[in-house]
Design a protein around this motif. Sequence first.
Motif, short mmCIF file in Angstrom:
data_model
loop_
_atom_site.label_atom_id
_atom_site.label_comp_id
_atom_site.label_asym_id
_atom_site.label_seq_id
_atom_site.Cartn_x
_atom_site.Cartn_y
_atom_site.Cartn_z
N GLY A 1 8.25 69.22 57.57
CA GLY A 1 8.57 70.79 57.32
C GLY A 1 8.53 72.04 58.42
N ALA B 1 10.74 73.15 60.22
CA ALA B 1 11.81 74.19 60.40
C ALA B 1 11.39 75.27 59.52
CB ALA B 1 13.15 73.45 59.92
N GLY B 2 10.32 75.36 58.59
CA GLY B 2 9.96 76.23 57.68
C GLY B 2 9.06 77.27 58.27
N PHE B 3 8.69 78.32 57.63
CA PHE B 3 7.95 79.40 58.25
C PHE B 3 6.78 78.93 58.84
CE2 PHE B 3 4.65 82.63 56.66
CZ PHE B 3 4.82 83.67 57.58
N GLY C 1 5.59 75.94 59.50
CA GLY C 1 5.84 74.62 60.38
C GLY C 1 6.37 75.03 61.86
N LYS D 1 13.88 68.13 56.00
CA LYS D 1 15.12 67.97 55.27
C LYS D 1 16.20 69.12 55.33
CE LYS D 1 16.43 67.29 50.08
NZ LYS D 1 15.50 67.53 48.77
N ALA E 1 15.04 76.75 52.64
CA ALA E 1 13.94 77.27 53.41
C ALA E 1 13.52 76.85 54.92
CB ALA E 1 12.77 77.01 52.84
N VAL F 1 15.27 64.36 57.77
CA VAL F 1 14.86 63.45 56.91
C VAL F 1 14.15 64.13 55.88
CG1 VAL F 1 13.26 61.53 56.91
CG2 VAL F 1 14.80 61.64 58.53
N LEU G 1 3.34 69.51 56.49
CA LEU G 1 3.56 70.72 55.70
C LEU G 1 4.91 70.95 54.87
CD1 LEU G 1 2.89 71.38 59.11
CD2 LEU G 1 2.49 73.44 58.16
N ALA G 2 5.74 69.92 55.12
CA ALA G 2 6.87 69.98 54.12
C ALA G 2 6.56 70.06 52.71
CB ALA G 2 7.83 68.54 54.43
N ILE H 1 -1.44 70.08 54.94
CA ILE H 1 -1.68 71.29 54.99
C ILE H 1 -1.40 71.90 53.50
CG2 ILE H 1 -0.43 73.48 55.71
CD1 ILE H 1 -0.94 70.80 58.11
N CYS I 1 -5.28 77.06 53.05
CA CYS I 1 -5.08 78.33 53.66
C CYS I 1 -4.73 79.69 52.54
CB CYS I 1 -4.15 78.33 54.82
SG CYS I 1 -4.00 79.77 55.75
N ASN J 1 -2.60 83.23 51.93
CA ASN J 1 -1.37 83.69 51.96
C ASN J 1 -0.83 84.15 53.36
OD1 ASN J 1 -1.16 83.92 49.09
ND2 ASN J 1 0.20 85.73 49.38
N LYS K 1 9.72 86.11 49.95
CA LYS K 1 8.41 86.38 49.63
C LYS K 1 7.99 87.97 49.93
CE LYS K 1 7.28 81.78 49.52
NZ LYS K 1 7.09 80.76 50.36
#
Length: 348
Positions: free
Chosen positions: A7, A9-11, A13, A33, A37, A57, A80-81, A131, A186, A188, A198
């Motif tokens: 994950g 490529a996310g916020f 991660g 993947k 997001a 992946v 984190l994905a 996470i 964690c 927000n 969000k």
Amino acid sequence: MKILVTGGAGFIGSAVIRNILENTTDSVVNLDKLTYAGNLESLLLVSDYPKYAFEQVDICDRAELDRVFAEHKPDAVMHLAAESHVDRSIDGPAAFIETNIVGTYTLLEATRQYWSGLDEQQKLSFRFHHISTDEVYGDLEGTTDLFTETTSYEPSSPYSASKASSDHLVRAWLRTYGLPTIITNCSNNYGPYHFPEKLIPLVILNALEGKPLPIYGKGDQIRDWLYVEDHARALYKVVSEGVIGETYNIGGHNEKQNIEVVQTICEILNELVPQQTDYKEQITFVTDRPGHDLRYAIDAGKIERELGWKPTETFATGLRKTVDWYLANNNWCKRVQDGSYQRERLGA
Ligand code: NAD
């Protein structure tokens, strides 16, 4: 260490990867993947580092996970994905069950097979860091209670129930198979590169475009806000110094009602990008989210005492940095919203 970050490529991660590559000698394999997001543009500052590799992946794809473990031979996994938006989990829970539960199970099994084949020394130093979120604990009734690491789980939404399930799986793989796992829960997060579905990025962008600023219900829901780069630093502390088998709660000591958050953003924008009317006039109250939790608040004392981590940003400094970032990065915002989502109401 070579760290496999799912994950990435996310916020959060991407903040984790930027932090590791810019501030440590560790290398990173980003396994993502690339759902709506995930945005590789969030990694442009570091993606040409020789210590960085990317693998597109799905964590539900066992054969591909086995290939990635065999090729990259990581020393640690930071997982984190996930599908992460509560409103989307109300409209379509299936993807949350698939990625957050089945995907975590698949990743645990691939990790277990890889870990079982390591030599004794590597086995001892390996760790799987999961996470997770404070939403697994459910709603806090009083105004002073705090979630601790031993608060019982009472998730309310399909999202938080799927994250709670994944936490249970991780604990079971530790207890049953001895896989060396650590969990963090964690509060927000907010900050740069946050997908504009969000609350905070949505309000900043809607305000600037003269659109309504939607507040669910009365806006009296309380969240404990943590600047994403503080979270990234906490996660690195945990993966490198945390004790196997432990859980650490992470929070920002910043409890705010949603309405206060939106009003503060409006005040910052009134100062930085003044228009004829106060941005607060764009605030609109809409039907509340079904099953909406009223209050979350974290006791982050354990990670502070045992690992010496503390947030560096207050809500005022972090929010100012966030608004500045969105003002300076309109192109990122436009490009990540190129798909079908146009900031419409979800999960009503
Ligand atoms: P995000 O939605 O911004 O990013 C999730 C990433 O996972 C994306 O890059 C996406 O492409 C990827 N992904 C989704 N499904 C995948 C799959 N099947 N296989 C591989 N990659 C996949 O989420 P985020 O806000 O960065 O949250 C990251 C993690 O932190 C999540 O596990 C979330 O539950 C947890 N968390 C988030 C917050 C928060 O405030 N955002 C707070 C506490 C915990």
